[in-house]
Design an enzyme around this catalytic site. Structure first.
Site, PDB file in Angstrom:
ATOM      1  N   ARG A   1       3.815 -25.271  26.933  1.00 43.39           N
ATOM      2  CA  ARG A   1       3.260 -26.600  26.714  1.00 43.39           C
ATOM      3  C   ARG A   1       1.795 -26.512  26.333  1.00 43.39           C
ATOM      4  O   ARG A   1       1.065 -25.609  26.761  1.00 43.39           O
ATOM      5  CB  ARG A   1       3.368 -27.444  27.982  1.00 43.39           C
ATOM      6  CG  ARG A   1       4.820 -27.709  28.364  1.00 43.39           C
ATOM      7  CD  ARG A   1       4.900 -28.733  29.469  1.00 43.39           C
ATOM      8  NE  ARG A   1       3.967 -28.409  30.540  1.00 43.39           N
ATOM      9  CZ  ARG A   1       3.464 -29.323  31.363  1.00 43.39           C
ATOM     10  NH1 ARG A   1       3.767 -30.594  31.235  1.00 43.39           N
ATOM     11  NH2 ARG A   1       2.635 -28.946  32.323  1.00 43.39           N
TER      12      ARG A   1
ATOM     13  N   SER B   1       1.387 -17.333  33.387  1.00 40.71           N
ATOM     14  CA  SER B   1       2.079 -16.988  34.636  1.00 40.71           C
ATOM     15  C   SER B   1       2.716 -15.614  34.585  1.00 40.71           C
ATOM     16  O   SER B   1       3.935 -15.473  34.726  1.00 40.71           O
ATOM     17  CB  SER B   1       3.129 -18.043  34.947  1.00 40.71           C
ATOM     18  OG  SER B   1       2.600 -19.315  34.709  1.00 40.71           O
TER      19      SER B   1
ATOM     20  N   ASP C   1      -0.151 -19.697  37.200  1.00 41.20           N
ATOM     21  CA  ASP C   1       0.383 -21.032  37.506  1.00 41.20           C
ATOM     22  C   ASP C   1       0.243 -21.392  38.984  1.00 41.20           C
ATOM     23  O   ASP C   1       0.099 -22.567  39.339  1.00 41.20           O
ATOM     24  CB  ASP C   1       1.828 -21.196  37.028  1.00 41.20           C
ATOM     25  CG  ASP C   1       2.751 -20.110  37.545  1.00 41.20           C
ATOM     26  OD1 ASP C   1       2.257 -19.132  38.143  1.00 41.20           O
ATOM     27  OD2 ASP C   1       3.984 -20.232  37.349  1.00 41.20           O
TER      28      ASP C   1
HETATM   29 MG    MG Z   1       6.430 -23.579  36.129  1.00 36.09          MG
END
Ligand code: MG
Ligand code: ADP
Length: 925
Positions: A550, A611, A665
């Protein structure tokens, strides 16, 4: 007068509807923990939780206590779908004196019948003389059952009144009586039953004795249901329309509140004969019914049974005839003195009259044989009365059945219920229209249910053998299931050990010298402050490493935070292609986003949620240690990810952004939640993967210079155990799942916990259970062999279904092309629960290590802290969070931990890291 009498015996449809409603209310009352003592419909649990599935095999003994007989039966099943069980019977007459004698004499008599029967059957087959024979006991009286083989007699009926039995466990009484029959051969002791007391001892070689265990007790209604269950489809309702009347059915076990059983179904013995004892049937009770009731041995009781049981139908007719004669409506001018005697008009008379379709010659013959002198009109009217009485009995049975069917349909949350109903008894066999009425009236009252009626060919005996067989099958299955699942079940002590190991690994990861060999990397993030709410500005954020990639714009203003975002797809070819390709693609997405959002005029600070495990050397400098979660773009491991992104921007000549911070994250999640709650100093992810971060004291962080303040540590706890320290808790299933991943031996802790793996673990267990014939009758599903076919979201669906498993699970099963029985789905749910519970508990053990360390760091007796959580598994699984929190309380009782759900955490968090860095930088100037 005749018309009035006939009208009083016919119950209008609207009244039947009302009665059905009352019956359903009474059923609920009988099942509820609070009200069951007052309920007239007793709804007694039978502890029979399963119908036969055809795999049952072995020999089973049945002894059935009947009105005038003791029936013994030996059934041999071959595991062939129960198509052709081998059966041997013997029937013994029960002397009248025993019915009213001492309890001990009754049970001795039954035991003697068993012994004599065995002498004749087993001795003819010496190869079987050493078998252990399980016995099912059919005992058609009202009992409070607390186990399949534990049943306390509540009251005698049907002319029995043996002393010293009410209130006792009848299974125990029978077992003791059987044990007494033993002949201690060679001092074996125990309960060895001599095949036949009184046979010449030379006929038995020593040790040729049969051990008989009473393993199940049931009502005759239940026996009927199980007998009818053999014809392929399970039979889930049975009606016995005989001297008395009763019905049983398979209820959702969680509704049977009087037992502890909560999963699957349990057969409930309704004892509906007592329906109406609270007066609810008074308006349809005719004066004839009232007379019958007064003359019975138990006036005021079993009102429903007295309107429908064949013990009473002849009596109802007799009283109707007496009343009508008194009113001069029939038998005018002749004596009916013979009708004064109780019982002269028998059920057989009623049936003979009713079933005689052609003319009244036969009716006249019957009445004359009784000593009456009927006119032709009398004969017709007697026939009308008999038809009305029998027809009413059938109609009322149908109404009771309708209540059961609607109740089943409702509680199973089905739109339509298809069900097989076993039927037995004199009314059913003797009155040909019975089934027709049962069908048509129950259809009118419960149009949503479709019942198929199955006659019980062998009474309840064969069913009792089935119950016994099923009980043994289930006990054996339970042992095997427990064996398979045992390694996945962790005790609090096991979890405490995991917690201690995690703590050890944390220390090693923090230590400068030991860091390299720790499985938990404890990576510094260079984030040293959580937000304080004064951060302001517009920021770009990227979120890479989750299911979606995103791009976001985050506007932090006094009024709060607003965001817009766009999801972009990263094709697998790019995920697993070259690093340049991957980062070029990312820049393309950013450019597209900024154009769409009109964000091209300014250079915006960008926070990058990335992440994957990185060795961070600064807030904007992070070396990729390894890819996880399916990424494998080449040329990236060991490189500075921020630089890779900047290089790509340069290649694309994109100047609209400036990378300020790279965060994991977990850090993003902690920061996002920290904006609203300053106590939020832990971040947790349970989604595709799992990881955690928390605020550690700088003095403990050996891998970064400086002792002042705190720094957020990205634990990378997914790799916990990669050094072998968790080997003792890995199961066979975990090892198989690990071996089939793209990173075998890596992320071992994560592979026990996160969404990417739980479905796979379940799938492995299901395959092993199928192999062991514990599921799907051992028929393998080719679909189930497919990797990742069993998605982790299935666990949520399956575990959410509370007793209603089949309906909810059906879609999933269809997808897997599995033909699952109700029991299969219950077992599947147990597997899912075991796997998800372990995941939540292990996650709790990890968190317990974190919060306890924080508490000790700060020298507190009690720590209050919040955890910001993200991840679909945590958010959507129905029990994960509850299980996690409960276990955490057990493992870290001195920590008061609250959990905050992060909304859009990783994107917002990355922007906040950038903002906090901005704020700190501004403060420095
Ligand atoms: Mg996630
Ligand atoms: P990520 O961790 O990749 O950022 P998510 O937090 O959305 O993404 O987690 C995705 C994981 O959540 C998937 O692996 C999937 O197995 C799992 N998942 C998706 N839906 C559910 C659900 N209803 N119940 C439990 N787990 C789910």
């Amino acid at each position: 007068q005749i018309q009035r009498a006939l009208r009083s015996l016919s119950v209008p449809l609207e009244r039947l509807h009302v009665m059905k409603g009352h019956m359903m209310e009474d059923m609920c009352k009988g099942l509820s923990r609070q009200t069951h003592m007052q309920a007239k419909v007793r709804m007694l649990p039978t502890y029979i939780c399963s119908t036969p599935n055809g795999t049952e095999k072995g020999s089973f003994l049945v002894v059935e206590l009947c009105q005038n007989q003791v029936r013994t039966l030996l059934v041999t099943l071959y595991g062939d779908g129960n198509m052709s069980p081998h059966m041997m019977y013997k029937i013994f007459d029960l002397p009248d004196s025993i019915r009213q004698g001492e309890g001990e004499a009754l049970f001795d008599f039954i035991a003697h019948c068993v012994s004599q029967f065995l002498a004749e059957t087993i001795s003819s087959d010496p190869s079987r003389s050493e078998e252990h024979l399980p016995l099912g006991f059919v005992f058609p009286f009202t009992c409070r059952q607390t186990q399949l083989d534990k049943a306390e007699l509540l009251s005698w009926s049907k002319g029995f009144s043996c002393s010293g039995v009410v209130g006792k466990d009848v299974v125990q009484l029978l077992q003791s009586a059987i044990n007494k029959q033993e002949v201690g051969a060679n001092g074996t002791g125990g309960h060895w039953l001599s095949p036949f007391k009184g046979w010449k001892s030379s006929q038995f070689a020593s040790g040729q004795f049969c051990k008989v265990d009473v393993v199940a007790l049931m009502n005759d209604t239940v026996g009927t249901m199980m007998t009818c269950s053999m014809e392929g489809r399970p039979c889930e309702v049975a009606i016995v329309a005989d001297k008395g009347s009763n019905c049983c059915f398979m209820a959702e076990a969680y509704l049977v509140e009087t037992t502890e059983e909560t999963s699957g179904r349990m057969c409930v013995n309704t004892e509906w004969g007592c329906f109406g004892d609270d007066g609810i049937l008074n308006d349809i009770f005719t004066p004839y019914d009232a007379r019958v009731d007064e003359e019975s041995s138990n006036p005021g009781e079993k009102r429903f049974e007295k309107m429908v049981g064949t013990l009473y139908l002849g009596e109802i007719v007799r009283h109707a005839l007496i009343a009508l004669t008194a009113e001069k409506a029939i038998f005018t001018g002749t004596s009916i003195a013979v009708l004064k005697e109780k019982g002269v008009f028998t059920m057989q008379h009623v049936l003979d009259v009713v079933n005689n379709e052609d003319g009244i010659t036969e009716v006249r013959r019957i009445l004359e044989a009784l000593g009456l002198q009927p006119s032709e009109r009398d004969c017709g009217r007697v026939q009308q009365i008999c038809r009305a009485v029998v027809g009413r009995a059938a109609t009322l049975h149908a109404t009771g059945l309708a209540a059961i069917l609607s109740y089943m349909c409702q509680t199973r949350e089905m739109e339509t219920l298809m069900v097989s109903v076993g039927v037995e008894g004199e009314l059913y066999t003797g009155y040909p229209r019975f089934e027709e009425i049962l069908l048509s009236v129950s259809r009118l009252l419960s149009p949503e249910c479709i019942a198929t009626f199955l006659p019980s060919r062998d009474g309840s005996g064969r069913g009792a053998a089935m119950v016994t067989a099923v009980a043994l099958r289930l006990a054996a299955q339970r042992r095997e299931v427990d064996e398979v699942l045992a390694p996945l079940r962790l005790s609090l002590a096991d979890l405490g050990k995991v917690q201690a190991l995690m703590r050890e690994e944390m220390e090693r990861g923090l230590g400068k010298a030991t860091n390299a060999s720790a499985s938990v990397r404890m990576l510094p993030t260079y984030v040293s402050h959580t937000p304080d709410g004064t951060e302001r500005g517009n920021f770009l954020a990227l979120d890479l490493g989750g299911t979606n990639f995103r791009v976001l714009v985050v506007r932090i203003a006094e009024e709060g935070i607003s965001m817009s975002s766009e999801i972009y797809v990263i094709p697998v070819a790019i995920m697993q292609g070259t690093g340049e390709g991957l980062f070029d693609h990312i820049i393309d997405c950013i450019i597209d986003f900024q154009l769409k959002q009109n964000l091209v005029t300014h250079t915006l600070p960008l926070g990058f949620t990335f992440s994957f495990p990185c060795q961070q050397v600064g807030l904007d400098k992070a070396l990729l240690l390894t890819w996880t979660k399916g990424f494998s773009a080449s040329g990236c491991v060991g490189q500075d990810v921020v630089q890779l992104l900047r290089d790509a921007a340069q290649r694309k000549q994109h100047l609209g952004m400036e990378v300020v911070a790279l965060v994991n994250d977990t850090v993003g999640t902690m920061m996002a939640c920290g904006y609203d709650d300053p106590k939020c100093e832990i971040g947790l992810i349970v989604g595709t993967g799992t990881n955690a971060c928390y605020m550690e004291e700088m003095r403990n962080v050996g891998t970064v210079e400086g002792d002042e303040g705190r720094m957020c540590i990205n634990m990378e706890w997914g790799a916990f155990g990669d050094n072998g320290c968790l080997d003792h808790i890995f199961t066979h299933f975990d090892r198989v799942v690990d071996e089939t991943t793209i990173n075998p031996g890596k992320q071992r802790f994560e592979k026990l916990i996160s969404g990417m793996y739980l479905g796979e673990i379940v799938r492995q267990i299901l395959m092993v259970m199928t192999e062991k014939q514990l599921l799907f009758q051992g028929r393998p599903s080719p679909k189930l062999q497919t990797k990742n076919i069993f998605q982790t979201k299935f666990l949520s669906t399956i575990e959410l279904s509370n007793g209603l498993a089949l309906r909810q699970i059906r879609a999933i099963l269809n997808e897997l092309e599995l033909d699952a029985s109700f029991e299969d789905s219950v077992l599947m749910r147990e597997v899912c629960q075991t796997v998800s519970l372990r995941a939540a508990q292990l996650c709790a053990a990890g968190l317990a290590a974190v919060v306890e360390k924080m508490r000790e760091n700060r020298g507190l007796d009690q720590l209050s802290v919040s955890v910001g959580v993200d991840g679909t598994l945590y958010k959507l699984h129905p029990r994960f969070s509850t299980n996690l929190q409960k276990t955490l309380k057990d493992l870290a009782p001195n920590c008061n931990v609250s959990f905050l759900l992060s909304e859009d955490g990783s994107g917002k968090g990355a922007a906040l890291v950038a903002a906090v860095a901005n704020r700190a930088a501004n403060a420095m100037q």
